[in-house]
Design a protein around this motif. Structure first.
Motif, short mmCIF file in Angstrom:
data_model
loop_
_atom_site.label_atom_id
_atom_site.label_comp_id
_atom_site.label_asym_id
_atom_site.label_seq_id
_atom_site.Cartn_x
_atom_site.Cartn_y
_atom_site.Cartn_z
N PHE A 73 -19.50 7.17 -8.86
CA PHE A 73 -20.00 5.84 -9.19
C PHE A 73 -20.60 5.82 -10.60
O PHE A 73 -20.42 4.84 -11.34
N ARG A 74 -21.27 6.88 -11.00
CA ARG A 74 -21.83 6.92 -12.35
C ARG A 74 -20.74 7.03 -13.40
O ARG A 74 -20.81 6.40 -14.46
N PHE A 75 -19.73 7.82 -13.10
CA PHE A 75 -18.59 7.92 -14.03
C PHE A 75 -17.92 6.55 -14.18
O PHE A 75 -17.63 6.10 -15.29
N GLY A 76 -17.68 5.87 -13.05
CA GLY A 76 -16.99 4.59 -13.09
C GLY A 76 -17.80 3.52 -13.80
O GLY A 76 -17.26 2.76 -14.61
N TRP A 90 -17.07 -7.41 -8.61
CA TRP A 90 -17.83 -6.20 -8.91
C TRP A 90 -17.31 -5.60 -10.21
O TRP A 90 -16.11 -5.62 -10.49
N ASP A 91 -18.22 -5.05 -11.00
CA ASP A 91 -17.81 -4.42 -12.25
C ASP A 91 -17.15 -3.07 -12.00
O ASP A 91 -16.28 -2.65 -12.77
N PHE A 93 -9.05 -11.48 -4.18
CA PHE A 93 -7.99 -10.89 -4.97
C PHE A 93 -8.60 -9.75 -5.80
O PHE A 93 -9.47 -10.01 -6.63
N PRO A 94 -8.19 -8.51 -5.59
CA PRO A 94 -8.74 -7.44 -6.41
C PRO A 94 -8.43 -7.65 -7.89
O PRO A 94 -7.32 -8.05 -8.26
N GLY A 95 -9.42 -7.38 -8.74
CA GLY A 95 -9.22 -7.40 -10.18
C GLY A 95 -9.00 -6.00 -10.70
O GLY A 95 -8.85 -5.05 -9.93
N ASN A 96 -9.01 -5.84 -12.00
CA ASN A 96 -8.82 -4.51 -12.56
C ASN A 96 -10.09 -3.67 -12.49
O ASN A 96 -10.04 -2.45 -12.67
N HIS A 97 -11.24 -4.30 -12.19
CA HIS A 97 -12.48 -3.54 -12.05
C HIS A 97 -12.82 -3.24 -10.59
O HIS A 97 -13.53 -2.27 -10.32
N ASP A 98 -12.38 -4.07 -9.67
CA ASP A 98 -12.67 -3.82 -8.25
C ASP A 98 -11.36 -3.60 -7.49
O ASP A 98 -11.17 -4.08 -6.38
N ILE A 99 -10.48 -2.85 -8.12
CA ILE A 99 -9.13 -2.63 -7.60
C ILE A 99 -9.12 -1.67 -6.40
O ILE A 99 -8.24 -1.75 -5.54
N ASP A 130 -20.25 3.96 -16.02
CA ASP A 130 -20.39 4.30 -17.44
C ASP A 130 -19.10 3.96 -18.19
O ASP A 130 -19.14 3.44 -19.31
N TRP A 131 -17.96 4.27 -17.58
CA TRP A 131 -16.67 3.94 -18.22
C TRP A 131 -16.53 2.44 -18.38
O TRP A 131 -16.09 1.95 -19.43
N SER A 132 -16.89 1.68 -17.36
CA SER A 132 -16.75 0.23 -17.42
C SER A 132 -17.67 -0.35 -18.49
O SER A 132 -17.27 -1.25 -19.24
N ASN A 133 -18.90 0.13 -18.57
CA ASN A 133 -19.82 -0.37 -19.58
C ASN A 133 -19.34 -0.05 -20.99
O ASN A 133 -19.43 -0.89 -21.89
N SER A 134 -18.79 1.13 -21.18
CA SER A 134 -18.24 1.51 -22.48
C SER A 134 -17.06 0.61 -22.84
O SER A 134 -16.93 0.16 -23.98
#
Length: 260
Positions: free
Chosen positions: A157-160, A50-51, A84-90, A162-166
């Motif tokens: 969820f919108r904050f997260g 997941w992103d 295994f959780p990544g840095n985006h789905d931690i 938007d931050w990930s896309n940026s």
């Protein structure tokens, strides 16, 4: 007769607003549907499937709901699904485990089919810039996680996302630096050093004076396709992401590892 194939996949980034998110989800669901369940023993999800994932006690993201359904189908058919959780789905706490998915932290040593594997997402292994290590500390801080949980999911969820896309727009197109990459040196030294007592898990030897030689190091995170033989022995594989298209994974058939 139980299956022997073991699949590894990483960095699908479900929900990322790059390319066609709906097409990416359909492509991943199609790949999951195509796994031969009679021949498959396990599926290892090596992070950033997941992103953005943030799990409330009673609320989870709706992105990738069909992926979750396919994972349940695979488990019902007897496939062991490990995440295994990544840095985006931690920020996953108990939802995946409530479904029957095993959650492991990196780096994890496992014996699979008589071979030694070291698995994980791959970020920060061997070192990372100060800013990235600080970010991980913030992400893992339980107090800050509780503070974030007070936000309404609509905003969180919108904050997260938007931050990930940026972040993706700023840091896209990374190329693995080979022998100059900290992960490369982490794997190189891992096969050279003596295994500390208490670290080795599973059925492998755990005497302090015994070195465990890793056959396959498999990670994601770098969004690049890497397949290197290490001077210290073993093979370092970094799985390519799914963002730009295609189906990228590795499969161990009980004898050989194939990277697609």
């Amino acid at each position: 007769m139980p299956g022997t194939r073991i699949y590894f996949v990483a960095d699908v980034h479900l929900g990322l607003k790059a390319g066609d998110p709906a097409e990416r989800e359909r492509r991943f669901v199609s790949w999951l549907k195509g796994l031969p369940v009679e021949e498959t023993a396990a599926l290892y999800l090596l992070g950033d499937i997941w992103d953005f994932w943030y799990e409330y006690r009673d609320v989870v993201p709706r992105e990738g709901a069909r992926v979750v359904a396919e994972l349940i189908r695979l488990m019902d058919a007897g496939v062991d699904v490990v995440f295994f959780p990544g840095n985006h789905d931690i920020w996953c706490y108990s939802f995946f485990e409530s479904l029957g998915i095993r959650k492991l932290e990196q780096p994890q040593y496992l014996q699979l089919g008589g071979k030694n594997f070291l698995l994980g997402h791959g970020d920060a292994l061997g070192g990372a810039p100060f800013g990235y290590k600080l970010m991980l500390k913030i992400f893992h801080c339980r107090f800050l996680q509780r503070c974030f949980s007070t936000l309404h999911p609509w905003f969180a969820f919108r904050f997260g996302t938007d931050w990930s896309n940026s972040n993706r727009r700023k840091h896209g197109g990374y190329k693995f630096k080979g022998e100059d990459e900290p992960l490369y040196h982490f794997c190189l030294e891992y096969n050279r050093r003596t295994a500390p007592a208490g670290y080795i898990r599973g059925s492998a030897p755990n005497r302090q004076d015994e070195v465990i030689g890793i056959d396959y190091f498999i990670f994601g995170h770098f969004h690049d396709s890497v397949d290197l033989t290490l001077p210290s022995g073993g093979r370092l594989v970094v799985l390519k992401d799914w963002i730009a298209g295609g189906e990228h994974y590795a499969c161990f058939d009980g004898d050989q590892l194939t990277v697609v």
